[in-house]
Enzyme design. Sequence first.
Site, PDB file in Angstrom:
ATOM      1  CG  ASP A 155      -0.356   0.206   2.530  1.00 56.43           C
ATOM      2  OD1 ASP A 155       0.888   0.298   2.606  1.00 56.43           O
ATOM      3  OD2 ASP A 155      -1.106   0.306   3.519  1.00 56.43           O
ATOM      4  CB  CYS A 201       0.766  -2.537   4.751  1.00 59.85           C
ATOM      5  SG  CYS A 201       0.544  -3.552   6.229  1.00 59.85           S
ATOM      6  N   GLY A 202       2.158  -0.610   6.400  1.00 62.52           N
ATOM      7  CA  GLY A 202       2.805   0.121   7.496  1.00 62.52           C
ATOM      8  C   GLY A 202       3.380  -0.812   8.547  1.00 62.52           C
ATOM      9  CB  THR A 203       1.878  -2.900  11.029  1.00 65.76           C
ATOM     10  OG1 THR A 203       0.707  -3.344  10.324  1.00 65.76           O
ATOM     11  CG2 THR A 203       1.594  -1.590  11.752  1.00 65.76           C
ATOM     12  N   GLY A 262      -1.936  -5.653   8.330  1.00 68.08           N
ATOM     13  CA  GLY A 262      -3.167  -5.587   7.518  1.00 68.08           C
ATOM     14  C   GLY A 262      -3.022  -6.336   6.210  1.00 68.08           C
ATOM     15  CG  HIS A 275       9.059 -25.363  11.667  1.00 67.46           C
ATOM     16  ND1 HIS A 275       8.920 -25.428  13.034  1.00 67.46           N
ATOM     17  CD2 HIS A 275      10.289 -25.856  11.400  1.00 67.46           C
ATOM     18  CE1 HIS A 275      10.023 -25.931  13.575  1.00 67.46           C
ATOM     19  NE2 HIS A 275      10.877 -26.194  12.592  1.00 67.46           N
ATOM     20  CG  ASN A 276       5.136 -21.915   9.568  1.00 71.68           C
ATOM     21  OD1 ASN A 276       5.971 -21.104   9.993  1.00 71.68           O
ATOM     22  ND2 ASN A 276       4.454 -22.709  10.377  1.00 71.68           N
ATOM     23  CG  HIS A 299       7.822 -29.434  10.044  1.00 71.75           C
ATOM     24  ND1 HIS A 299       7.284 -28.746  11.100  1.00 71.75           N
ATOM     25  CD2 HIS A 299       9.088 -29.766  10.419  1.00 71.75           C
ATOM     26  CE1 HIS A 299       8.188 -28.639  12.065  1.00 71.75           C
ATOM     27  NE2 HIS A 299       9.282 -29.269  11.686  1.00 71.75           N
ATOM     28  NE  ARG A 323       2.636 -30.305  13.563  1.00 76.99           N
ATOM     29  CZ  ARG A 323       3.702 -30.512  14.335  1.00 76.99           C
ATOM     30  NH1 ARG A 323       4.819 -29.831  14.126  1.00 76.99           N
ATOM     31  NH2 ARG A 323       3.658 -31.404  15.308  1.00 76.99           N
TER      32      ARG A 323
HETATM   33  C1  RB5 Z   1      -1.971   2.732   6.518  1.00 75.49           C
HETATM   34  O1  RB5 Z   1      -1.922   3.958   7.178  1.00 75.49           O
HETATM   35  C2  RB5 Z   1      -1.763   1.601   7.504  1.00 75.49           C
HETATM   36  O2  RB5 Z   1      -2.877   1.464   8.314  1.00 75.49           O
HETATM   37  C3  RB5 Z   1      -1.448   0.308   6.770  1.00 75.49           C
HETATM   38  O3  RB5 Z   1      -0.326   0.500   5.978  1.00 75.49           O
HETATM   39  C4  RB5 Z   1      -1.116  -0.911   7.632  1.00 75.49           C
HETATM   40  O4  RB5 Z   1      -0.186  -0.600   8.621  1.00 75.49           O
HETATM   41  C5  RB5 Z   1      -2.239  -1.690   8.123  1.00 75.49           C
HETATM   42  O5  RB5 Z   1      -2.084  -2.753   8.741  1.00 75.49           O
END
Ligand code: RB5
Length: 151
Positions: free
Chosen positions: A15, A72-74, A77, A105-106, A141, A144
């Site tokens: 994103d 993405c940011g984290t 998502g 493993h996965n 493995h 699973r």
């Molecule tokens: C976008 O601002 C942020 O919410 C998205 O990149 C992400 O971190 C969501 O999990």
Amino acid sequence: MPFVYIMKRIYLGADHAGYNLKEKIKKYLLENGFVTDDLGTYSEKSVDYPEFGVKVAKEVVKDKRSLGIIVCGTGVGISIAANKVKGARAANLSDEKTAALVHEHNDANILAFGARVITFPKAKKLIEAFLKAKPNKVARHKRRVKQLNKL
Ligand code: RB5
């Protein structure tokens, strides 16, 4: 990259928050001889991460020898979205040990990164740790992973 690894197309997706890290990863992969397919997004303009997680996951599931990298940011998502696709096994990574273990493993087929959490040098280390590892063929493995694929 200090090893030779025969693969596989790498599908990329991000994103707006992951766009810059995705671009750096793409350049790094191309410089190291990988074939990439960038499914967007293509700028820092705000977009919704589910679309890109799902786009990458659908291609990876169709193309069995491929790998996905999503940002993405984290990393959360976009990996939740990717894991809604049957056959996708996306792992959100921030340490090398986990990066190796999700391959062993996965048999993870998608790597997710948080651009607001890790740096590009760290992402490179995580990709290398993943690629150096191999799926572990022991029965438990395999069993699973087979169970995951039925979900
Ligand atoms: C976008 O601002 C942020 O919410 C998205 O990149 C992400 O971190 C969501 O999990």
